[in-house]
Design a protein around this motif. Structure first.
Motif, PDB file in Angstrom:
ATOM      1  N   ALA A 267     -11.229   2.850   4.398  1.00 51.25           N
ATOM      2  CA  ALA A 267     -10.998   3.259   5.784  1.00 51.25           C
ATOM      3  C   ALA A 267     -11.256   4.740   6.015  1.00 51.25           C
ATOM      4  O   ALA A 267     -11.615   5.153   7.121  1.00 51.25           O
ATOM      5  N   GLU A 268     -11.093   5.551   4.960  1.00 54.18           N
ATOM      6  CA  GLU A 268     -11.167   6.999   5.127  1.00 54.18           C
ATOM      7  C   GLU A 268     -12.282   7.659   4.329  1.00 54.18           C
ATOM      8  O   GLU A 268     -12.534   8.858   4.496  1.00 54.18           O
ATOM      9  N   GLY A 269     -12.951   6.928   3.466  1.00 53.67           N
ATOM     10  CA  GLY A 269     -14.026   7.510   2.674  1.00 53.67           C
ATOM     11  C   GLY A 269     -13.521   8.214   1.425  1.00 53.67           C
ATOM     12  O   GLY A 269     -12.412   7.966   0.951  1.00 53.67           O
ATOM     13  N   LEU A 270     -14.352   9.132   0.913  1.00 50.58           N
ATOM     14  CA  LEU A 270     -14.070   9.832  -0.338  1.00 50.58           C
ATOM     15  C   LEU A 270     -13.267  11.102  -0.063  1.00 50.58           C
ATOM     16  O   LEU A 270     -13.602  11.891   0.823  1.00 50.58           O
ATOM     17  N   ALA A 271     -12.201  11.307  -0.842  1.00 51.50           N
ATOM     18  CA  ALA A 271     -11.373  12.496  -0.640  1.00 51.50           C
ATOM     19  C   ALA A 271     -10.523  12.738  -1.877  1.00 51.50           C
ATOM     20  O   ALA A 271     -10.339  11.850  -2.719  1.00 51.50           O
ATOM     21  N   SER A 272     -10.006  13.953  -1.984  1.00 55.13           N
ATOM     22  CA  SER A 272      -9.026  14.263  -3.018  1.00 55.13           C
ATOM     23  C   SER A 272      -7.643  13.941  -2.460  1.00 55.13           C
ATOM     24  O   SER A 272      -7.283  14.398  -1.368  1.00 55.13           O
ATOM     25  N   ARG A 273      -6.882  13.126  -3.194  1.00 58.42           N
ATOM     26  CA  ARG A 273      -5.539  12.755  -2.776  1.00 58.42           C
ATOM     27  C   ARG A 273      -4.588  12.905  -3.954  1.00 58.42           C
ATOM     28  O   ARG A 273      -4.993  12.733  -5.116  1.00 58.42           O
ATOM     29  N   ASP A 274      -3.346  13.219  -3.647  1.00 58.93           N
ATOM     30  CA  ASP A 274      -2.338  13.327  -4.695  1.00 58.93           C
ATOM     31  C   ASP A 274      -1.834  11.940  -5.077  1.00 58.93           C
ATOM     32  O   ASP A 274      -1.506  11.122  -4.208  1.00 58.93           O
ATOM     33  N   VAL A 275      -1.788  11.691  -6.397  1.00 54.61           N
ATOM     34  CA  VAL A 275      -1.272  10.417  -6.895  1.00 54.61           C
ATOM     35  C   VAL A 275      -0.286  10.687  -8.021  1.00 54.61           C
ATOM     36  O   VAL A 275      -0.283  11.759  -8.626  1.00 54.61           O
TER      37      VAL A 275
ATOM     38  N   ALA B  17       0.267   5.546  -7.603  1.00 61.41           N
ATOM     39  CA  ALA B  17       0.840   5.492  -6.254  1.00 61.41           C
ATOM     40  C   ALA B  17       0.521   6.802  -5.551  1.00 61.41           C
ATOM     41  O   ALA B  17       0.401   7.854  -6.193  1.00 61.41           O
ATOM     42  N   ASP B  18       0.368   6.738  -4.222  1.00 64.77           N
ATOM     43  CA  ASP B  18       0.083   7.971  -3.482  1.00 64.77           C
ATOM     44  C   ASP B  18       1.379   8.689  -3.122  1.00 64.77           C
ATOM     45  O   ASP B  18       2.476   8.282  -3.547  1.00 64.77           O
ATOM     46  N   ASP B  19       1.270   9.750  -2.322  1.00 67.12           N
ATOM     47  CA  ASP B  19       2.453  10.552  -2.016  1.00 67.12           C
ATOM     48  C   ASP B  19       3.434   9.839  -1.094  1.00 67.12           C
ATOM     49  O   ASP B  19       4.547  10.323  -0.866  1.00 67.12           O
ATOM     50  N   ARG B  20       3.042   8.666  -0.572  1.00 67.25           N
ATOM     51  CA  ARG B  20       3.962   7.847   0.234  1.00 67.25           C
ATOM     52  C   ARG B  20       4.511   6.673  -0.563  1.00 67.25           C
ATOM     53  O   ARG B  20       5.227   5.833  -0.023  1.00 67.25           O
ATOM     54  N   GLY B  21       4.121   6.592  -1.836  1.00 65.71           N
ATOM     55  CA  GLY B  21       4.567   5.495  -2.679  1.00 65.71           C
ATOM     56  C   GLY B  21       3.726   4.246  -2.558  1.00 65.71           C
ATOM     57  O   GLY B  21       4.056   3.209  -3.143  1.00 65.71           O
ATOM     58  N   GLU B  22       2.623   4.321  -1.805  1.00 69.80           N
ATOM     59  CA  GLU B  22       1.744   3.165  -1.642  1.00 69.80           C
ATOM     60  C   GLU B  22       0.795   3.057  -2.843  1.00 69.80           C
ATOM     61  O   GLU B  22       0.360   4.063  -3.404  1.00 69.80           O
TER      62      GLU B  22
END
Length: 366
Positions: A14-22, A125-130
């Motif tokens: 849905a959002e493409g490529l990105a750096s995310r905290d896990v 898991a991401d920063d929302r726990g998902e």
């Protein structure tokens, strides 16, 4: 409890490529925690980004990596904290018919291709726990990850992490295509279409077993020059050469034609490059649902074969240590396969290099 958050390169449909905290959970039974030291950027990752291989969930990309074991779960017997390992993305189940028959690359029980751990879960898991899912069961574009014991192959500490990363996919696939899938013998002839990381590994494998001639084909003069250093006896510009006609005119056709791009159009031209009894080896991975056309009369009349090649028909636990020893003995020039080294946050630029056929293998370092 999950560990602290750390950056990862995530592709979200849905959002493409990105750096995310896990974050990752602790290693469970039969699992190990790995600190990633180097990860290669492969076309299989790019296939996800471009949509050639659609995903319905966010994925931590990366499936070609090396690192250090930092913790082992209960029941782990072959690894301990401090061991240097190469990650093997095709983690076999060890129970299906293919595994029991000694052909683990045909495993039907692995969950790696579903982008999960063997129990169909994820440790991320991401920063929302998902949940965020591990691409090909690894998800190596991050600092730490959890994998099953069978996916982490111990290697000598002397093996550089950047070289170990390449053993996780491209080198094992390319050399294995020659030695395992095709079974090329000394003095047999071969053409290699595409000289990226996998294609150059095919060239290395051909030189290792004494094939001759070895013909490399690409659109990049830089990559063709590298192919010569790796053992190609002839190089051809694919844009200006009818490769099939050239192979027939110069050698009466070749014994093996390796395709390392995954292009259906190119795959369709392979049988015409072959001598009677020759084999086309499909090493590159095409987009899902792609098709190629062949002349079935020519295949039958001339006894030509088409061979599919998954992971170089290799068993990671056996083949990766062999390749590591060959490198350390000076038999595989893998240092020349490492192109640019980038920090993890430059993954998008590394994918741009891959799209543009710039350089050889890019290594990301968390």
């Amino acid at each position: 409890m999950p560990s602290k958050l750390s950056p990862a390169i995530v592709f979200d449909p849905a959002e493409g490529l990105a750096s995310r905290d896990v974050s990752i959970r602790p290693a469970g039974p039969g699992e190990v925690e790995i600190e990633v030291r180097a990860a290669g950027v492969c076309h299989s990752d790019l296939h996800v980004v471009t949509g050639d291989w659609p995903s319905d969930r966010p994925l931590v990309l990366g499936h070609e990596a090396a690192g250090v074991v930092t913790a082992a779960g209960t029941g782990v017997t072959s690894l301990k904290a401090g061991d240097h390992v190469v990650l093997s993305w095709f983690a076999p189940c060890r129970r299906c018919r293919g595994c029991v028959a000694g052909t683990a690359w045909l495993c039907t029980g692995t969950k790696a291709v579903a982008n999960t751990l063997p129990d169909s879960t994820t440790a991320f898991a991401d920063d929302r726990g998902e949940p965020v899912w591990p691409y090909l069961g690894l998800g190596a574009f991050t600092e730490r990850l959890i994998v099953p014991e069978v996916a982490a192959v111990k290697v000598p500490d002397a093996l550089p992490f950047s070289i170990g990363a390449l053993l996780g996919c491209s080198v094992t696939t390319g050399v294995g295509a020659v030695v395992n899938t095709a079974g090329v013998r000394p003095g047999e002839s071969a053409v290699v279409i595409g000289t990226g990381g996998v294609g150059l590994s095919v060239v290395m494998g051909l030189r290792l077993i004494g094939a001759d001639p070895i013909i490399a084909v690409d659109l990049s003069a830089e990559r063709l020059a590298t192919a010569q250093r790796f053992g190609a006896t002839h190089i051809l510009d694919g844009a200006g050469t009818d490769v099939a006609a050239w192979c027939r005119q110069e050698f009466g056709g070749v014994d093996y034609a390796f395709e390392a791009i995954g292009s259906p159009k190119v795959i369709g031209t392979l049988p015409a490059m072959l001598a009677p009894g020759g084999a086309a080896v499909l090493v590159g991975m095409a987009a899902t649902g792609a098709t190629a056309s062949f002349d079935p009369f020519d295949l039958a009349d001339q006894g030509k074969r088409i061979l599919g090649c998954n992971y170089g028909s290799s068993i990671g636990e056996i083949d990766i240590p062999k390749l590591a020893r060959l490198y350390l003995a000076g038999q595989l020039p893998l240092d020349d396969l490492v192109g640019r080294t980038r920090p993890l946050h430059e993954a998008a630029a590394a994918f741009d290099d891959l799209r543009s056929n710039i350089g050889v293998r890019t290594i990301l370092e968390p």
